[in-house]
Design a protein around this motif. Structure first.
Motif, PDB file in Angstrom:
ATOM      1  N   SER B  27       0.850  -1.184   0.000  1.00  0.00           N
ATOM      2  CA  SER B  27       0.000   0.000   0.000  1.00  0.00           C
ATOM      3  C   SER B  27       0.888   1.237   0.000  1.00  0.00           C
ATOM      4  CB  SER B  27      -0.922   0.014   1.218  1.00  0.00           C
ATOM      5  OG  SER B  27      -0.161  -0.050   2.403  1.00  0.00           O
ATOM      6  N   GLN B  28       0.308   2.364  -0.355  1.00  0.00           N
ATOM      7  CA  GLN B  28       1.093   3.592  -0.392  1.00  0.00           C
ATOM      8  C   GLN B  28       1.320   4.116   1.022  1.00  0.00           C
ATOM      9  OE1 GLN B  28      -1.019   6.230  -3.057  1.00  0.00           O
ATOM     10  NE2 GLN B  28      -0.051   5.336  -4.849  1.00  0.00           N
ATOM     11  N   VAL B  29       2.540   4.449   1.329  1.00  0.00           N
ATOM     12  CA  VAL B  29       2.894   4.956   2.651  1.00  0.00           C
ATOM     13  C   VAL B  29       3.788   6.177   2.497  1.00  0.00           C
ATOM     14  CG1 VAL B  29       2.671   2.759   3.851  1.00  0.00           C
ATOM     15  CG2 VAL B  29       4.855   3.373   2.810  1.00  0.00           C
ATOM     16  N   THR B  30       3.650   7.082   3.438  1.00  0.00           N
ATOM     17  CA  THR B  30       4.453   8.303   3.378  1.00  0.00           C
ATOM     18  C   THR B  30       5.904   8.025   3.743  1.00  0.00           C
ATOM     19  OG1 THR B  30       2.508   9.587   3.978  1.00  0.00           O
ATOM     20  CG2 THR B  30       4.655  10.660   4.225  1.00  0.00           C
ATOM     21  N   MET B  31       6.079   7.343   4.847  1.00  0.00           N
ATOM     22  CA  MET B  31       7.436   7.121   5.333  1.00  0.00           C
ATOM     23  C   MET B  31       7.774   5.637   5.401  1.00  0.00           C
ATOM     24  SD  MET B  31       8.099   9.915   8.276  1.00  0.00           S
ATOM     25  CE  MET B  31       8.143  11.652   7.874  1.00  0.00           C
ATOM     26  N   MET B  32       8.996   5.345   5.059  1.00  0.00           N
ATOM     27  CA  MET B  32       9.524   4.000   5.222  1.00  0.00           C
ATOM     28  C   MET B  32      10.793   4.106   6.059  1.00  0.00           C
ATOM     29  SD  MET B  32       8.858   2.516   1.382  1.00  0.00           S
ATOM     30  CE  MET B  32       9.221   0.802   1.753  1.00  0.00           C
ATOM     31  N   PHE B  33      11.066   3.081   6.810  1.00  0.00           N
ATOM     32  CA  PHE B  33      12.183   3.107   7.745  1.00  0.00           C
ATOM     33  C   PHE B  33      13.117   1.928   7.497  1.00  0.00           C
ATOM     34  CE2 PHE B  33      10.093   6.291  10.271  1.00  0.00           C
ATOM     35  CZ  PHE B  33       8.748   6.013  10.130  1.00  0.00           C
ATOM     36  N   TRP B  34      14.385   2.165   7.711  1.00  0.00           N
ATOM     37  CA  TRP B  34      15.383   1.112   7.610  1.00  0.00           C
ATOM     38  C   TRP B  34      16.067   0.939   8.962  1.00  0.00           C
ATOM     39  CZ3 TRP B  34      15.761  -2.206   3.701  1.00  0.00           C
ATOM     40  CH2 TRP B  34      15.216  -1.855   2.465  1.00  0.00           C
ATOM     41  N   TYR B  35      16.079  -0.322   9.429  1.00  0.00           N
ATOM     42  CA  TYR B  35      16.691  -0.660  10.704  1.00  0.00           C
ATOM     43  C   TYR B  35      17.813  -1.666  10.488  1.00  0.00           C
ATOM     44  CZ  TYR B  35      12.686   1.240  13.333  1.00  0.00           C
ATOM     45  OH  TYR B  35      11.716   2.056  13.886  1.00  0.00           O
ATOM     46  N   ARG B  36      18.712  -1.699  11.455  1.00  0.00           N
ATOM     47  CA  ARG B  36      19.722  -2.749  11.523  1.00  0.00           C
ATOM     48  C   ARG B  36      19.506  -3.511  12.834  1.00  0.00           C
ATOM     49  NH1 ARG B  36      25.825  -0.872  11.207  1.00  0.00           N
ATOM     50  NH2 ARG B  36      25.422  -0.222  13.352  1.00  0.00           N
ATOM     51  N   GLN B  37      19.562  -4.825  12.745  1.00  0.00           N
ATOM     52  CA  GLN B  37      19.387  -5.665  13.919  1.00  0.00           C
ATOM     53  C   GLN B  37      20.603  -6.561  14.044  1.00  0.00           C
ATOM     54  OE1 GLN B  37      16.025  -8.350  13.771  1.00  0.00           O
ATOM     55  NE2 GLN B  37      16.090  -8.760  15.956  1.00  0.00           N
ATOM     56  N   GLN B  38      21.470  -6.217  14.961  1.00  0.00           N
ATOM     57  CA  GLN B  38      22.673  -7.013  15.177  1.00  0.00           C
ATOM     58  C   GLN B  38      22.404  -8.042  16.260  1.00  0.00           C
ATOM     59  OE1 GLN B  38      25.358  -3.547  15.653  1.00  0.00           O
ATOM     60  NE2 GLN B  38      26.384  -4.269  13.810  1.00  0.00           N
ATOM     61  N   PRO B  39      23.078  -9.183  16.191  1.00  0.00           N
ATOM     62  CA  PRO B  39      22.819 -10.276  17.147  1.00  0.00           C
ATOM     63  C   PRO B  39      22.943  -9.794  18.584  1.00  0.00           C
ATOM     64  CG  PRO B  39      24.269 -11.007  15.384  1.00  0.00           C
ATOM     65  CD  PRO B  39      24.116  -9.523  15.221  1.00  0.00           C
ATOM     66  N   GLY B  40      21.916 -10.093  19.368  1.00  0.00           N
ATOM     67  CA  GLY B  40      21.938  -9.747  20.776  1.00  0.00           C
ATOM     68  C   GLY B  40      21.774  -8.276  21.070  1.00  0.00           C
ATOM     69  N   PRO B  85      33.255  -6.714   7.544  1.00  0.00           N
ATOM     70  CA  PRO B  85      32.603  -7.722   8.401  1.00  0.00           C
ATOM     71  C   PRO B  85      31.684  -7.113   9.466  1.00  0.00           C
ATOM     72  CG  PRO B  85      34.862  -8.342   7.995  1.00  0.00           C
ATOM     73  CD  PRO B  85      34.696  -6.971   7.396  1.00  0.00           C
ATOM     74  N   GLU B  86      31.988  -5.898   9.890  1.00  0.00           N
ATOM     75  CA  GLU B  86      31.147  -5.244  10.901  1.00  0.00           C
ATOM     76  C   GLU B  86      29.749  -4.922  10.383  1.00  0.00           C
ATOM     77  OE1 GLU B  86      35.092  -5.361  11.761  1.00  0.00           O
ATOM     78  OE2 GLU B  86      34.329  -4.107  10.133  1.00  0.00           O
ATOM     79  N   ASP B  87      29.578  -4.954   9.078  1.00  0.00           N
ATOM     80  CA  ASP B  87      28.256  -4.702   8.489  1.00  0.00           C
ATOM     81  C   ASP B  87      27.379  -5.947   8.481  1.00  0.00           C
ATOM     82  OD1 ASP B  87      29.940  -2.646   6.079  1.00  0.00           O
ATOM     83  OD2 ASP B  87      28.798  -1.975   7.837  1.00  0.00           O
ATOM     84  N   SER B  88      27.936  -7.069   8.869  1.00  0.00           N
ATOM     85  CA  SER B  88      27.139  -8.294   8.946  1.00  0.00           C
ATOM     86  C   SER B  88      26.025  -8.094   9.966  1.00  0.00           C
ATOM     87  CB  SER B  88      28.015  -9.474   9.352  1.00  0.00           C
ATOM     88  OG  SER B  88      28.992  -9.730   8.373  1.00  0.00           O
ATOM     89  N   SER B  89      24.806  -8.269   9.504  1.00  0.00           N
ATOM     90  CA  SER B  89      23.662  -7.935  10.345  1.00  0.00           C
ATOM     91  C   SER B  89      22.385  -8.326   9.615  1.00  0.00           C
ATOM     92  CB  SER B  89      23.658  -6.432  10.636  1.00  0.00           C
ATOM     93  OG  SER B  89      22.675  -6.100  11.587  1.00  0.00           O
ATOM     94  N   ILE B  90      21.268  -8.116  10.261  1.00  0.00           N
ATOM     95  CA  ILE B  90      19.977  -8.209   9.593  1.00  0.00           C
ATOM     96  C   ILE B  90      19.474  -6.788   9.365  1.00  0.00           C
ATOM     97  CG2 ILE B  90      17.572  -8.979   9.786  1.00  0.00           C
ATOM     98  CD1 ILE B  90      18.580 -11.240  11.592  1.00  0.00           C
ATOM     99  N   TYR B  91      19.037  -6.530   8.155  1.00  0.00           N
ATOM    100  CA  TYR B  91      18.518  -5.211   7.800  1.00  0.00           C
ATOM    101  C   TYR B  91      17.019  -5.326   7.566  1.00  0.00           C
ATOM    102  CZ  TYR B  91      23.362  -3.839   7.492  1.00  0.00           C
ATOM    103  OH  TYR B  91      24.674  -3.570   7.810  1.00  0.00           O
ATOM    104  N   LEU B  92      16.284  -4.455   8.237  1.00  0.00           N
ATOM    105  CA  LEU B  92      14.826  -4.517   8.220  1.00  0.00           C
ATOM    106  C   LEU B  92      14.237  -3.235   7.653  1.00  0.00           C
ATOM    107  CD1 LEU B  92      14.363  -5.858  11.846  1.00  0.00           C
ATOM    108  CD2 LEU B  92      13.793  -7.124   9.799  1.00  0.00           C
TER     109      LEU B  92
END
Lengths: 114, 113
Positions: B27-40, B85-92
């Protein structure tokens, strides 16, 4: 700036045990409070939320949370956990009337043994 | 509610290369967000992406390292550049609805070798 603390990083329980996960926030104004859950291999999803009104909030799958303003807390509870509750749980806060971007706690990993 | 998909779901990249992650909303949304989720660790907001304007980056994140595009109201990309390697993560990817409730994509698991 607001912050969120989750005191239990790893919790291991047996099925039918009671659960309480702690969440404290720091912010001087009015807040909106959330618990999100991430089941293994699934999206992060909303479990329950508090905006106003009754401070005892009921969510999906038998979870509830109580907002205690004087303690800046929003602890998550479930009277009897199931193996399927194994997941990562995140507490989050936004400021009412301000930025709607949440601040997350670092999460609590819950493992329930059958 | 909103349904969000991300591509790729995971990738293994070499140091010094870049990875572009796509996020599609139903659906159309005004804002989208990007997160990083590192282990722990907690979810960390990287940036907020508005359609038609430059993204707003959080402290510690810069456009050269994390360029973002937002060509329309249903799509955004995040590029992680000059990988280490420090960029290894989950990006949401996520969107906001219902007065600050967030809907999240499934995430992209990045491993940098």
């Amino acid at each position: 700036a607001q912050s969120v603390s989750q005191h239990n990083h790893h919790v291991i329980l047996s099925e039918a045990a009671s659960l309480e996960l702690g969440c404290n926030y720091s912010y001087g104004g009015t807040v909106n409070l959330f618990w999100y859950v991430q089941y293994p291999g699934q999206h992060l999803q909303l479990l329950l939320k508090y905006f106003s009104g009754d401070p005892l909030v009921k969510g999906i799958k038998g979870f509830e949370a109580e907002f205690i303003k004087s303690k800046f807390s929003f602890n998550l509870r479930k009277p009897s956990v199931q193996w399927s509750d194994t997941a990562e749980y995140f507490c989050a806060v936004t400021s009412s009337g301000g930025s709607y971007i949440p601040t997350f706690g670092r999460g609590t990993s819950l493992i329930v043994h059958p | 509610s909103a349904v969000i998909s991300q591509k790729p779901s995971r990738d293994i990249c070499q140091r010094g290369t870049s990875l572009t992650i796509q996020c599609q909303v139903d659906s159309q949304v005004t804002m989208m967000f990007w997160y990083r989720q590192q282990p722990g660790q907690s979810l960390t907001l990287i940036a907020t992406a508005n359609q038609g304007s430059e993204a707003t980056y959080e402290s510690g994140f810069v456009i050269d390292k994390f360029p973002i595009s937002r060509p329309n109201l249903t799509f955004s990309t995040l590029t992680v550049s000059n990988l280490s390697p420090e960029d290894s993560s989950i990006y949401l990817c996520s969107v906001e609805s219902n007065g600050s409730e967030q809907y999240f994509g499934p995430g992209t698991r990045l491993t940098v070798t």
